[in-house]
Design an enzyme around this catalytic site. Structure first.
Site, mmCIF file in Angstrom:
data_model
loop_
_atom_site.group_PDB
_atom_site.id
_atom_site.type_symbol
_atom_site.label_atom_id
_atom_site.label_comp_id
_atom_site.label_asym_id
_atom_site.label_seq_id
_atom_site.Cartn_x
_atom_site.Cartn_y
_atom_site.Cartn_z
ATOM 1 N N ARG A 176 -18.603 -3.711 30.327
ATOM 2 C CA ARG A 176 -17.139 -3.357 30.523
ATOM 3 C C ARG A 176 -16.979 -2.158 29.899
ATOM 4 O O ARG A 176 -16.453 -1.079 30.369
ATOM 5 C CB ARG A 176 -16.523 -4.349 29.890
ATOM 6 C CG ARG A 176 -15.898 -5.499 30.942
ATOM 7 C CD ARG A 176 -17.150 -6.131 31.594
ATOM 8 N NE ARG A 176 -16.652 -7.005 32.519
ATOM 9 C CZ ARG A 176 -16.525 -8.578 32.050
ATOM 10 N NH1 ARG A 176 -16.784 -8.820 30.977
ATOM 11 N NH2 ARG A 176 -16.049 -9.463 33.047
ATOM 12 N N ASP A 205 -22.062 -5.728 35.564
ATOM 13 C CA ASP A 205 -20.723 -6.508 35.869
ATOM 14 C C ASP A 205 -20.012 -5.507 36.627
ATOM 15 O O ASP A 205 -20.425 -4.699 37.112
ATOM 16 C CB ASP A 205 -19.793 -6.820 34.534
ATOM 17 C CG ASP A 205 -18.973 -8.054 34.630
ATOM 18 O OD1 ASP A 205 -18.063 -8.134 35.746
ATOM 19 O OD2 ASP A 205 -19.119 -8.712 33.984
ATOM 20 N N HIS A 279 -19.015 -11.171 39.718
ATOM 21 C CA HIS A 279 -19.318 -9.960 38.992
ATOM 22 C C HIS A 279 -20.272 -9.008 39.189
ATOM 23 O O HIS A 279 -20.834 -8.147 38.446
ATOM 24 C CB HIS A 279 -19.742 -10.545 37.232
ATOM 25 C CG HIS A 279 -18.558 -11.379 36.825
ATOM 26 N ND1 HIS A 279 -17.419 -10.728 36.000
ATOM 27 C CD2 HIS A 279 -18.189 -12.610 36.496
ATOM 28 C CE1 HIS A 279 -16.729 -11.562 35.350
ATOM 29 N NE2 HIS A 279 -16.929 -12.789 35.764
ATOM 30 N N ASP A 356 -21.105 -17.059 36.622
ATOM 31 C CA ASP A 356 -19.610 -17.556 36.235
ATOM 32 C C ASP A 356 -18.603 -16.769 37.329
ATOM 33 O O ASP A 356 -18.817 -15.533 37.885
ATOM 34 C CB ASP A 356 -19.230 -17.000 34.743
ATOM 35 C CG ASP A 356 -19.632 -15.393 34.776
ATOM 36 O OD1 ASP A 356 -20.521 -14.790 35.449
ATOM 37 O OD2 ASP A 356 -18.719 -14.843 33.918
ATOM 38 N N GLU A 357 -17.606 -17.505 37.421
ATOM 39 C CA GLU A 357 -16.203 -16.985 37.878
ATOM 40 C C GLU A 357 -16.468 -16.114 39.315
ATOM 41 O O GLU A 357 -16.001 -14.996 39.463
ATOM 42 C CB GLU A 357 -15.630 -15.979 36.712
ATOM 43 C CG GLU A 357 -15.406 -16.479 35.390
ATOM 44 C CD GLU A 357 -14.881 -15.545 34.629
ATOM 45 O OE1 GLU A 357 -13.778 -15.971 33.835
ATOM 46 O OE2 GLU A 357 -15.100 -14.376 34.385
ATOM 47 N N TRP A 423 -19.673 -22.385 28.532
ATOM 48 C CA TRP A 423 -18.507 -21.345 27.754
ATOM 49 C C TRP A 423 -17.040 -21.988 28.134
ATOM 50 O O TRP A 423 -16.043 -21.689 27.272
ATOM 51 C CB TRP A 423 -18.719 -20.096 28.502
ATOM 52 C CG TRP A 423 -18.236 -19.883 29.898
ATOM 53 C CD1 TRP A 423 -19.004 -20.213 30.995
ATOM 54 C CD2 TRP A 423 -17.047 -19.238 30.143
ATOM 55 N NE1 TRP A 423 -18.496 -19.980 32.057
ATOM 56 C CE2 TRP A 423 -17.192 -19.553 31.551
ATOM 57 C CE3 TRP A 423 -15.833 -18.912 29.825
ATOM 58 C CZ2 TRP A 423 -16.097 -19.000 32.320
ATOM 59 C CZ3 TRP A 423 -14.996 -18.485 30.629
ATOM 60 C CH2 TRP A 423 -14.719 -18.358 32.063
ATOM 61 N N TYR A 448 -15.387 -17.184 21.211
ATOM 62 C CA TYR A 448 -15.190 -15.998 21.809
ATOM 63 C C TYR A 448 -14.581 -14.982 21.105
ATOM 64 O O TYR A 448 -13.518 -15.147 20.741
ATOM 65 C CB TYR A 448 -14.361 -16.414 22.992
ATOM 66 C CG TYR A 448 -15.229 -16.621 24.482
ATOM 67 C CD1 TYR A 448 -16.335 -17.397 24.347
ATOM 68 C CD2 TYR A 448 -14.956 -16.061 25.488
ATOM 69 C CE1 TYR A 448 -17.251 -17.443 25.274
ATOM 70 C CE2 TYR A 448 -15.605 -16.187 26.781
ATOM 71 C CZ TYR A 448 -16.771 -16.960 26.485
ATOM 72 O OH TYR A 448 -17.756 -17.158 27.672
ATOM 73 N N ASP A 450 -14.061 -11.858 21.492
ATOM 74 C CA ASP A 450 -13.321 -10.965 22.046
ATOM 75 C C ASP A 450 -11.669 -11.355 21.748
ATOM 76 O O ASP A 450 -10.719 -10.465 21.972
ATOM 77 C CB ASP A 450 -13.506 -10.560 23.545
ATOM 78 C CG ASP A 450 -13.424 -11.911 24.545
ATOM 79 O OD1 ASP A 450 -13.875 -12.942 23.937
ATOM 80 O OD2 ASP A 450 -12.929 -11.942 25.856
ATOM 81 N N TRP A 494 -17.306 -10.233 24.432
ATOM 82 C CA TRP A 494 -16.780 -9.168 25.624
ATOM 83 C C TRP A 494 -15.951 -8.111 25.462
ATOM 84 O O TRP A 494 -15.414 -8.064 24.257
ATOM 85 C CB TRP A 494 -16.066 -10.100 26.611
ATOM 86 C CG TRP A 494 -16.606 -11.427 26.981
ATOM 87 C CD1 TRP A 494 -16.552 -12.737 26.566
ATOM 88 C CD2 TRP A 494 -17.753 -11.584 28.039
ATOM 89 N NE1 TRP A 494 -17.438 -13.900 26.895
ATOM 90 C CE2 TRP A 494 -17.893 -13.004 28.207
ATOM 91 C CE3 TRP A 494 -18.152 -10.622 28.832
ATOM 92 C CZ2 TRP A 494 -19.129 -13.442 28.686
ATOM 93 C CZ3 TRP A 494 -19.240 -11.449 29.720
ATOM 94 C CH2 TRP A 494 -19.797 -12.695 29.467
ATOM 95 N N THR A 495 -16.271 -6.968 26.369
ATOM 96 C CA THR A 495 -15.709 -5.658 25.823
ATOM 97 C C THR A 495 -14.717 -5.221 26.426
ATOM 98 O O THR A 495 -14.641 -4.145 26.754
ATOM 99 C CB THR A 495 -16.919 -4.801 25.587
ATOM 100 O OG1 THR A 495 -17.559 -4.432 26.806
ATOM 101 C CG2 THR A 495 -17.836 -5.054 24.456
ATOM 102 N N GLU A 496 -14.000 -5.947 27.317
ATOM 103 C CA GLU A 496 -13.028 -5.167 28.057
ATOM 104 C C GLU A 496 -12.009 -4.365 27.307
ATOM 105 O O GLU A 496 -11.722 -3.385 27.735
ATOM 106 C CB GLU A 496 -12.164 -6.377 28.891
ATOM 107 C CG GLU A 496 -12.821 -7.145 29.997
ATOM 108 C CD GLU A 496 -13.310 -8.475 29.493
ATOM 109 O OE1 GLU A 496 -13.821 -8.492 28.557
ATOM 110 O OE2 GLU A 496 -13.182 -9.471 30.456
HETATM 111 C C1 ACM Z 1 -17.446 -15.790 30.907
HETATM 112 O O1 ACM Z 1 -16.801 -15.831 29.857
HETATM 113 N N1 ACM Z 1 -16.936 -15.513 32.080
HETATM 114 C C2 ACM Z 1 -18.770 -16.249 31.003
#
Ligand code: ACM
Length: 646
Positions: A176, A205, A279, A356-357, A423, A448, A450, A494-496
């Site tokens: 990110r 990603d 992603h 994921d997602e 997760w 998490y 972040d 996570w680094t968004e």
């Molecule tokens: C995730 O946090 N999408 C694995």
């Protein structure tokens, strides 16, 4: 006579002080298995030497590591000698022994007034013994410059210690926002202080592909670059056609080898993650033929503009197709090439493939997917993803590696020997463990990093909150699950919303200390009061090391309700005990001469702002927080959660 009594008193007090047990357990994170404190100190001096009784290269490396740190902070030479000396001779002995009770990563640390010994079965144990030893030294050991006038005391004690889990992970999202090779090394330096042994690198990603793959040059020529934007990531305006795409970067294969070696020296495994089939925008932009969707050649690597609609929950609805196409043979050829090189670069036994997602709305429109479903008898989109995962598992295993993915890989049928990283809470992990699959727990609810650490009125905004005391409640083995399938636990960064290393540190610490205790220390020893007091003892060490940390645990927690006559009622509390909260409603800055909070507050009729600050005794300790009354009123809505944007 008077003089004699005085001397007797002085003697009595100095003997008592000498015999008083050192507070060793109060200094260490993660808390060791057993600590027996003595009295008195060993004092490092210019003659102290380090002895390593092994020719093992890794054990010698640990001795040099210890020596360098001592020299860097004390100015003493601390020479490394390849022999064993008596513990009584002003030295630090590192010994490899055979002791089944402490396992491969455990150690025994013995500090006497005349010398120190650290013994372990493996060099990794020596390394963790050395980390504990550092925590027993004055905080100045953490600095990068020689500090004079410090008495380098180490309290007499005897420690036996070993980890609860073999998988003690931290995930660093370098996609990110890109973090350089040196940043990653710094991350490793910080994590090992708290005995983490696994670095999960999220390498790909929508915002960037970060690893050179030979034969697929566009992944890093195109896929590693986007447009720099600041503000609230996820809401940025789409970049213009002429905006420079020069923000980002990637690791060459030589960089990766260097990082892997750096980690290996410090007993850290690196788990590489190539996140597919969702992603994957950076890969799709680099090679649009990997997409099911016509027009993918017009896409760009994401710069934080909205690309998903999350309003319907999981999986998201994609506004552009950021997935690899499971119906396209070229995708499997691509993944074969990628996994071949990833497997060669990273010695760790697992490759993480994401999963994921993954939005399915473009697959639903694709004729190729429809044909695949018919040919393979796949009933729905989850089964399409499951088909993809099973083929990918074969590819990963053909490279001699084990296959791991986020818990979405359970949907539509789990690949036969897949390991699951849970997760979305613990339930995916519980389900997988019941099916006898290996599991790593890293649930959003506890791990998490972040997420915000306090109230969003003061913390940089992210979509959810995870306070330190909640992170400390992380328990990787849920009731009713066979512990042998739980490999351990992991916290994810996570680094968004993380643009630089200073903020990375702020988000990591102190919560990563809480998770380190969940994955290292015996469950029976977990105790929030003890932990939070030990965290406070670590903070000056962070200051000495010039590493940032969040002071959020000192800030008050706001909760709201309504009185019977519908007035706003504000309750204030704190995460840790022993703090006083002072407040104002008149817009001025409260201090300890202002009213002290003792019971819920009803704001005066026209007040617009509640300002609060915490004190410990006479010292301010929390940050000055200005909370608009209107914001608190909004929180009365029962649908409002602490996670909602104000
Ligand atoms: C995730 O946090 N999408 C694995």
């Amino acid at each position: 006579m008077k003089k004699n009594i005085l001397i007797l008193w002085l003697l009595f007090f100095s003997v008592q002080a000498y015999c008083q047990k050192n507070n060793v357990a109060g200094l260490l994170i993660p808390e060791p298995v057993s600590v027996s404190a003595g009295s008195g100190n060993f004092t490092l001096n210019a003659q102290t030497s380090i002895h390593v009784g092994s020719t093992d290269a890794s054990a010698k490396w640990v001795a040099q590591f210890l020596s360098k740190k001592i020299t860097g902070a004390t100015g003493f030479q601390a020479p490394v000698v390849n022999s064993i000396n008596k513990i009584s001779s002003n030295n630090i002995n590192l010994l490899l022994i055979k002791d089944a009770s402490i396992g491969d990563e455990g150690y025994k640390l013995n500090v006497t007034t005349s010398g120190i010994s650290i013994s372990a079965n493996k060099p990794a144990g020596l390394f963790y013994g050395v980390q504990s030893l550092f925590q027993l030294m004055p905080k100045e050991i953490e600095g990068s410059q020689v500090v004079k006038n410090v008495k380098w005391n180490i309290p007499v004690c005897s420690i036996t210690d070993y980890p609860r889990f073999g998988w003690r992970g931290l995930m660093f999202d370098v996609s990110r926002h890109f973090f350089t090779k040196d940043d990653v090394k710094e991350f490793i330096d910080q994590m090992v202080k708290y005995k983490y042994n696994l670095l999960h690198l999220h390498l790909t990603d929508d915002e960037g592909w970060r690893i050179e793959i030979k034969g697929l040059p566009r992944l890093t020529e195109v896929g590693a670059w986007n447009v720099k934007k600041v503000g609230y990531f996820g809401t940025f305006s789409p970049p213009g056609p002429n905006d420079p795409r020069d923000y980002g970067g990637f690791y060459t294969q030589d960089d990766i080898k260097e990082i892997v070696k750096y980690a290996q020296d410090r007993f850290v495994n690196i788990l590489p993650e190539i996140d597919v089939p969702g992603h994957s925008l950076a890969a799709v932009v680099s090679y649009p033929e990997l997409s099911c969707t016509p027009g993918a050649d017009k896409y760009h690597v994401r710069s934080g503009e909205p690309i998903m609609d999350w309003s319907h929950g999981q999986p998201p609805i994609a506004m552009l197709d950021n997935t690899l196409c499971p119906a396209n043979e070229k995708v499997y050829e691509f993944l074969d090439k990628v996994m071949t090189q990833v497997a060669q670069l990273f010695p760790f036994e697992y490759i993480h493939v994401g999963g994921d997602e993954c939005p399915k709305n473009f697959w639903e429109k694709s004729d190729a997917i429809k044909a695949l479903m018919q040919k393979e008898g796949l009933k729905n989109m989850d089964e399409v993803q499951s088909y993809f995962e099973k083929r990918l598992e074969k590819i990963v295993e053909s490279k001699g590696k084990k296959f791991m993915g986020w818990d979405e890989i359970l949907q539509g049928g789990l690949a036969p020997s897949a390991a699951v990283m849970s997760w979305r809470g613990m339930k995916g992990g519980i389900e997988a463990a019941k099916m006898k699959h290996d599991v790593v727990m890293s649930p959003t609810d506890f791990a998490y990093l972040d997420y915000m650490q306090g109230d969003r009125v003061i913390e940089p905004n992210v979509y959810a909150t995870l306070r330190l005391n909640k992170a400390y409640q992380f328990e990787p083995v849920p009731d009713g699950v066979d512990a042998k399938y739980i490999k351990g636990g992991q916290a994810n960064l996570w680094t968004e919303q993380i643009y630089n290393m200073r903020h990375m540190e702020y988000m990591l610490w102190p919560r990563a200390m809480a998770i380190s205790e969940a994955v290292w220390s015996p469950k029976s020893k977990r105790d929030w009061k003890s932990f939070s007091s030990r965290v406070e003892k670590q903070f000056p060490r962070f200051d000495a090391a010039q590493i940032k940390y969040a002071p959020s645990m000192y800030d008050p927690i706001f909760s709201v309700s309504q009185t019977d006559d519908k007035q706003l009622k504000i309750k204030l509390s704190t995460e840790i005990d022993g703090l006083d909260i002072y407040y104002s409603f008149d817009n001025s800055f409260p201090d300890n001469f202002y009213p002290k909070y003792t019971s819920p507050l009803i704001p005066p009729k026209d007040a617009v702002m509640l300002k609060v600050i915490t004190y410990r005794g006479k010292e301010p300790i929390g940050r000055m927080i200005s909370m608009p009354i209107n914001m608190l009123k909004k929180r009365l809505d029962k649908n409002y959660t602490e996670d909602d944007m104000d």
